[in-house]
Design a protein around this motif. Structure first.
Motif, short mmCIF file in Angstrom:
data_model
loop_
_atom_site.label_atom_id
_atom_site.label_comp_id
_atom_site.label_asym_id
_atom_site.label_seq_id
_atom_site.Cartn_x
_atom_site.Cartn_y
_atom_site.Cartn_z
N ILE A 43 -20.94 -27.37 -24.36
CA ILE A 43 -20.10 -27.74 -25.22
C ILE A 43 -19.89 -26.83 -26.28
N PRO A 44 -18.61 -26.26 -26.65
CA PRO A 44 -18.25 -25.26 -27.55
C PRO A 44 -18.81 -26.09 -28.66
N GLN A 45 -19.51 -25.40 -29.87
CA GLN A 45 -19.91 -25.80 -31.39
C GLN A 45 -18.90 -25.17 -32.30
N SER A 46 -18.99 -26.20 -33.11
CA SER A 46 -17.94 -25.83 -34.40
C SER A 46 -18.02 -26.86 -35.45
N PRO A 47 -18.10 -26.79 -36.65
CA PRO A 47 -18.17 -28.27 -37.38
C PRO A 47 -17.28 -29.35 -37.30
N HIS A 48 -16.06 -28.66 -36.51
CA HIS A 48 -15.18 -29.89 -36.37
C HIS A 48 -15.39 -30.52 -35.09
N VAL A 49 -15.95 -29.87 -33.88
CA VAL A 49 -16.06 -30.54 -32.79
C VAL A 49 -17.44 -31.37 -32.90
N SER A 50 -18.23 -31.01 -33.66
CA SER A 50 -19.58 -31.86 -34.00
C SER A 50 -19.16 -33.15 -34.39
N THR A 51 -17.88 -33.59 -34.94
CA THR A 51 -17.58 -35.03 -35.21
C THR A 51 -17.27 -35.77 -34.35
N PHE A 52 -17.32 -35.15 -32.97
CA PHE A 52 -16.87 -36.00 -31.70
C PHE A 52 -18.41 -36.40 -31.23
N ASP A 53 -18.46 -37.78 -30.74
CA ASP A 53 -19.45 -38.09 -30.26
C ASP A 53 -19.76 -38.15 -28.86
N ALA A 54 -20.70 -38.32 -28.17
CA ALA A 54 -20.96 -38.25 -26.67
C ALA A 54 -20.07 -38.74 -25.84
N LEU A 55 -19.43 -39.76 -26.24
CA LEU A 55 -18.37 -40.44 -25.39
C LEU A 55 -17.21 -39.65 -25.16
N SER A 56 -16.85 -38.65 -26.06
CA SER A 56 -15.69 -37.90 -25.71
C SER A 56 -16.28 -37.00 -24.49
N PHE A 57 -17.46 -36.73 -24.17
CA PHE A 57 -17.68 -35.66 -22.94
C PHE A 57 -18.72 -36.54 -21.88
N GLU A 58 -18.99 -37.57 -22.14
CA GLU A 58 -19.69 -38.30 -20.88
C GLU A 58 -19.17 -38.31 -19.40
N GLY A 59 -19.90 -38.14 -18.56
CA GLY A 59 -19.34 -38.53 -17.22
C GLY A 59 -19.17 -37.07 -16.47
N ASN A 60 -19.41 -35.96 -17.26
CA ASN A 60 -19.23 -34.85 -16.52
C ASN A 60 -21.04 -34.23 -16.56
N PRO A 61 -21.30 -33.99 -15.15
CA PRO A 61 -22.54 -33.91 -14.99
C PRO A 61 -23.01 -32.62 -15.32
N SER A 62 -22.33 -31.65 -15.21
CA SER A 62 -22.86 -30.25 -15.55
C SER A 62 -22.77 -29.87 -17.01
N LEU A 63 -22.04 -30.76 -17.93
CA LEU A 63 -22.17 -30.45 -19.31
C LEU A 63 -23.40 -30.43 -20.20
N CYS A 64 -23.65 -29.78 -21.09
CA CYS A 64 -24.95 -29.62 -21.84
C CYS A 64 -24.56 -29.46 -23.18
N GLY A 65 -25.48 -29.69 -23.96
CA GLY A 65 -25.56 -29.26 -25.67
C GLY A 65 -24.84 -30.68 -26.10
N PRO A 66 -24.95 -30.36 -27.51
CA PRO A 66 -24.60 -31.45 -28.52
C PRO A 66 -23.22 -31.71 -28.21
N PRO A 67 -22.81 -32.99 -28.26
CA PRO A 67 -23.55 -34.22 -28.77
C PRO A 67 -24.43 -35.03 -27.56
N LEU A 68 -24.17 -34.28 -26.46
CA LEU A 68 -24.91 -35.09 -25.14
C LEU A 68 -26.48 -34.61 -25.39
N SER A 69 -27.13 -35.56 -24.73
CA SER A 69 -28.68 -35.39 -24.67
C SER A 69 -29.10 -34.27 -23.67
N LEU A 70 -28.43 -33.99 -22.60
CA LEU A 70 -29.11 -32.81 -22.15
C LEU A 70 -28.84 -31.39 -22.63
#
Length: 508
Positions: free
Chosen positions: A415-442
């Protein structure tokens, strides 16, 4: 002469209204002040011997009374509509031109009622059984009997030829079609027939093509059928078009010339049955979403309260836009349909777009990198599709983005990282099995320049889950049967001793 009414001129009234929660915001204060000013202007009185406003016309009084006779009313609706000589411009929901006295606005919004509806009017159970949209209305909480009911939109209404604003939203017209007589309202600018129990027996009426001044059309939450008519491109001043939660179907293969949709600010065709590829030829004709355009003022002071309002799913919640607002969020909502194909790179041409929702479709392919050109985008929902590939780094440049939902796709990578993207929680990215990195726990584990993606949390289709459970059941059954058989064998002494005796002599 007249003076503007200001709430500030009466502090005690202002304090009472605020305490009573009648006024909550500055916008409501302004609206209330204009309401009082209009009442003062529409009174048939004189100041310094000069008439301040014209009274309504006698023939239009008769027309309004015939409209009332064609409706079943409850909750004391339209009780002010009577023939006792009162000025009809002061009647509920009626607005008149202050100079001519002609009726230019009707706001007759229906509301739920607990009163019993006489069977002479309609059998509401029969209506619901025959009206396929019942399930939709039930989900929206609109199946309660309404306080304005008619077997159809009253024909006398179309005799008000100077009508500019018509709001019959929330009424119950018994599954009837939108009458073709609508073409008689040549001066119409605002039409709201949402949630009015209008059925699939009628498509979006072609008679609207002749209403060249129309700016606002809301036909949402009915059961209109057919496709998206091409004549919509012939409405030069159309700013808001809402056709959500109906039954139009088929693909949208419409291409318009440069003069179509010059001023369109809101398009909502969500929760329908549209199919085919995303209609980018159609979307790219929305010129007001491409360039910086002047603020469009949609007149709203035609009646005592609101000119128009529309509720949409934006930023993950239901937001209601009203014409009192100084500006409108430029919005495209194509969600909950059956659109297929990829999101074209041309989406970046709509660089003034502020809200885009194409969730719950069948889209595939990557998220286009041109999405980074949408610098004014405040809400982006691409969830519940089949989008694949990585999330483009260009997304981190959208500093106006306040809501992001990319969940339940097949996106992969970090998941691309930036101060702005970091404001979104894991719900914005859940359900994508091959995504990793904050805010996901994988976490993404580096290994010789490659990224390893854990297989924990892989999404299973319903079919995969079904076969997994069947296999588990068969395995358990086979094991249980084997254990029971062997136990019975051991408990039979004769069989046990003869078995070992044969084994012994065969080996001797």
């Amino acid at each position: 002469m007249t003076t503007d009414y200001k709430i500030e001129d009466d502090p005690s009234l202002k304090a009472y209204l605020k305490e009573s929660r009648i006024l909550k915001t500055r916008e409501e204060e302004v609206g209330y002040a204009r309401q009082q000013q209009k009442k003062l202007q529409t009174c048939n009185a004189t100041v310094d011997g000069v008439a301040t406003s014209a009274s309504c016309l006698n023939n239009e009084v008769s027309t309004l009374l015939r409209i009332k006779e064609d409706l079943h009313l409850s909750n004391e609706r339209l009780s002010s509509w009577d023939s006792n000589g009162s000025d009809c411009c002061m009647w509920e929901g009626v607005d008149c031109d202050p100079h001519t006295g002609q009726i230019i606005g009707l706001q007759l919004r229906g509301s739920p009622t607990t009163e019993t509806i006489p069977h002479t009017i309609m059998d509401i159970d029969d209506v619901r059984e025959s009206f396929d949209a019942y399930d939709n209305f039930e989900k929206e909480g609109s199946v309660d009997p309404r306080d304005i009911i008619g077997s159809r939109i009253p024909p006398a209404l179309f005799e008000l030829h100077q009508l500019q604003h018509l709001d019959l939203s929330g009424c119950d017209f018994n599954g009837s079609a939108i009458p073709p007589e609508l073409t008689q309202l040549a001066h119409l600018t605002h039409l709201n027939l949402s949630r009015a129990w209008l059925s699939g027996r009628g498509e979006i009426p072609a008679s609207l093509e002749y209403c060249k001044d129309v700016e606002f059309i809301n036909l949402g939450h009915n059961k209109l059928s057919g496709g998206l008519p091409s004549w919509l491109g012939k409405l030069p001043h159309l700013k808001v078009l809402v056709l959500s939660s109906n039954s139009p179907c088929g693909s949208i293969n419409l291409n318009f010339d440069q003069i179509a949709f010059q001023e369109l600010l809101i398009l909502d065709v969500s929760s329908n049955q549209f199919t085919g590829r995303l209609p980018f030829g159609f979307l790219l004709s929305f010129n007001a979403m491409k360039t910086v355009s002047p603020k469009y003022d949609i007149p709203w002071d035609y009646n005592n309260e609101k000119g128009w309002e529309v509720t949409m799913d934006i930023k993950g919640i239901k937001l209601t836009y009203e014409s009192q607002m100084h500006s409108i969020m430029k919005t495209i909502d194509l969600s909950n349909n059956y659109f297929e194909g990829e999101i074209s790179e041309e989406i970046g041409d709509l660089n003034e777009l502020q809200a885009l929702n194409i969730s719950r479709n069948k889209l595939k392919g990557p998220i286009p990198r041109s999405i980074g050109a949408l610098k004014h985008l405040e809400s982006l929902n691409l969830s519940h599709n089949f989008l694949s590939g990585d999330i483009p780094e260009e997304l981190t440049t959208l500093n106006s983005l306040g809501y992001l939902n990319l969940s339940y796709n097949d996106l992969s990578g970090r998941i691309p990282q930036s101060p702005h993207v970091s404001t979104f929680d894991a719900l914005s990215f859940e359900g994508n099995p091959s995504l990793c990195g904050p805010p996901l726990s994988l976490s993404c584990e580096a290994n010789n320049g490659t990224t390893l993606f854990p297989f924990v949390g892989l999404r299973e289709t319903d079919e995969e889950k079904m076969w997994k459970y069947i296999s588990m059941g068969l395995g358990f059954g086979a094991g249980f049967a084997t254990a029971i058989s062997f136990s019975c064998f051991l408990n039979n002494g004769r069989g046990f001793h003869s078995f070992w005796r044969r084994c012994y002599w065969s080996c001797a």
